[in-house]
Design an enzyme around this catalytic site. Structure first.
Site, mmCIF file in Angstrom:
data_model
loop_
_atom_site.group_PDB
_atom_site.id
_atom_site.type_symbol
_atom_site.label_atom_id
_atom_site.label_comp_id
_atom_site.label_asym_id
_atom_site.label_seq_id
_atom_site.Cartn_x
_atom_site.Cartn_y
_atom_site.Cartn_z
ATOM 1 N N LYS A 267 0.841 -1.192 0.000
ATOM 2 C CA LYS A 267 0.000 0.000 0.000
ATOM 3 C C LYS A 267 0.882 1.249 0.000
ATOM 4 C CE LYS A 267 -0.327 -0.024 5.052
ATOM 5 N NZ LYS A 267 -1.219 0.004 6.224
ATOM 6 N N MET B 144 14.084 24.006 2.281
ATOM 7 C CA MET B 144 13.224 23.350 1.294
ATOM 8 C C MET B 144 14.011 22.480 0.315
ATOM 9 S SD MET B 144 10.431 24.956 -1.367
ATOM 10 C CE MET B 144 9.268 25.443 -0.079
ATOM 11 N N ARG C 74 -9.807 0.248 16.035
ATOM 12 C CA ARG C 74 -9.729 1.106 14.847
ATOM 13 C C ARG C 74 -10.784 0.654 13.849
ATOM 14 N NH1 ARG C 74 -3.924 1.358 11.924
ATOM 15 N NH2 ARG C 74 -4.644 -0.735 11.316
ATOM 16 N N TYR D 299 18.912 28.530 8.686
ATOM 17 C CA TYR D 299 17.819 29.369 9.173
ATOM 18 C C TYR D 299 17.761 29.394 10.701
ATOM 19 C CZ TYR D 299 15.577 29.790 4.571
ATOM 20 O OH TYR D 299 15.280 30.081 3.258
#
Length: 363
Positions: free
Chosen positions: A35, A307, A130, A259
């Site tokens: 999957k 990024m 679930r 950053y």
């Protein structure tokens, strides 16, 4: 391909890991769980590379149809069953196996032509809470389906919540609940064992519960167990994520990198910039110290992931240069190590790889 970021997929390792799963339960068939595009590895490519698979498991009918249309002939199990009654026509047409976990699904099957022949995996909620029928409701659900002319056969199915955490007793508690729930029902074909149970809980796929195991994450070479054992230590990573150094600079002690000034150099350092970032699927929340490998030497990430780039420490790797290959995870830097440094799990690393990353298949 100009940008050097790529994921190399080792098809021989994928087959090896499937055989490790089969060896743990030689009397069972193994449903290879592919999957989510084979956990980010490429479902069509991997399915065709695993001709020996007994069956495949996917999350939804779109994934199943993609495999059928690519020429896959083996049985395909819909692990969440069908979401709309209209899917049942496609399930019948393509001979898919379908999980059933609700009364609404049973009612939908009742409304199908009596000439239909559905292969059902009936879900028992043994504690995961679930999907599935409660132990109190499960026998009645089984009897309803077993009486329908539209139902060809039924496999008992459950899912373990803590099979990877070997110090917990919940797997045994869930198994005992399965035993007590199923003991008076006709069908004895079962599928209880996920990757962790396949590797570490033989009682969940013993002769008493022969049928199917459902190996997933282990197929991709990531050890799901809290403590490795002799079986999980045989697994080989399938994906190796690499890129290259595109810049190198000298940074003085007390200057920052990246950053937000998150990383500040404790000494004069050589910093390499690597062409990979969170837009490729490398986690932005990776911590300083997350391992990478350059020229056979382990080093670490320094500074916040951006990024398209990240920065690493090259101070003690004198032969590192622009164009040197950096392994972000793979056979030398395990995905689990990286995941630990990102407060996540290998599943999210693999499935997070974006389409910008070129996949290279090696056999």
């Amino acid at each position: 391909m100009a940008r050097p970021t790529k994921a190399s997929i080792d098809l021989a390792a994928f087959r090896h890991n499937y055989r490790v799963a089969k060896a743990q339960s030689p009397n069972s068939q193994a449903v290879a769980i592919i999957k989510a595009d084979a956990y980010g590895h490429g479902a069509v490519k991997l399915a065709h590379a695993l001709q020996e698979a007994d069956a495949f498991g996917v999350a939804c009918i779109e994934e199943a149809i993609e495999l059928r249309e690519s020429g896959i002939k083996q049985p395909i199990l819909l692990l969440e069953g069908f979401f709309e009654e209209s899917e049942l026509e496609l399930i019948q047409q393509h001979n898919f196996w379908t999980a059933v976990h609700s009364q609404a699904q049973i009612e939908a099957i009742k409304r199908q032509p009596q000439s239909s022949q559905f292969k059902i995996w009936l879900k028992l909620d043994s504690g995961m809470h679930r999907l599935g029928f409660s132990p109190q409701d499960y026998p009645a659900a089984f009897e309803q389906l077993n009486a329908l002319p539209q139902v060809d056969n039924i496999v008992h199915m459950t899912h373990f919540a803590c099979a990877d955490e070997l110090d917990k007793s919940m797997t045994q508690s869930q198994l005992e609940l399965c035993i007590s729930t199923l003991e008076k029902l006709d069908s004895k074909t079962s599928s209880f064992a996920n990757s962790s149970a396949t590797l570490a809980h033989p009682s969940t796929h013993s002769e008493q519960f022969k049928g199917y195991t459902r190996p997933g994450i282990l197929l991709y070479g990531a050890d799901p167990l809290s403590h490795p054992n002799s079986a999980s230590e045989q697994l080989i990573p399938v994906m190796t994520l690499t890129s290259k150094i595109i810049a190198i600079r000298e940074v003085k002690a007390q200057e920052s990198v990246g950053y937000g000034e998150r990383y500040r150099c404790e000494r004069d350092m050589k910093i390499g910039t690597v062409a990979i970032g969170y837009a490729d699927g490398y986690p932005r929340h990776a911590k300083d110290g997350t391992p990478v490998m350059v020229n056979g030497v382990r080093t670490q990430l320094v500074g916040r992931v951006s990024m398209d780039m990240l920065t690493i420490d090259l101070t003690d790797i004198p032969n590192a240069e622009i164009g040197s290959t950096v392994e972000l995870w793979g056979k030398n830097v395990k995905a689990a190590e990286v995941a630990d440094c990102c407060d996540t799990i290998p599943y999210t690393l693999f499935t997070g790889i974006t389409r910008r990353v070129h996949k290279e298949y090696i056999d």
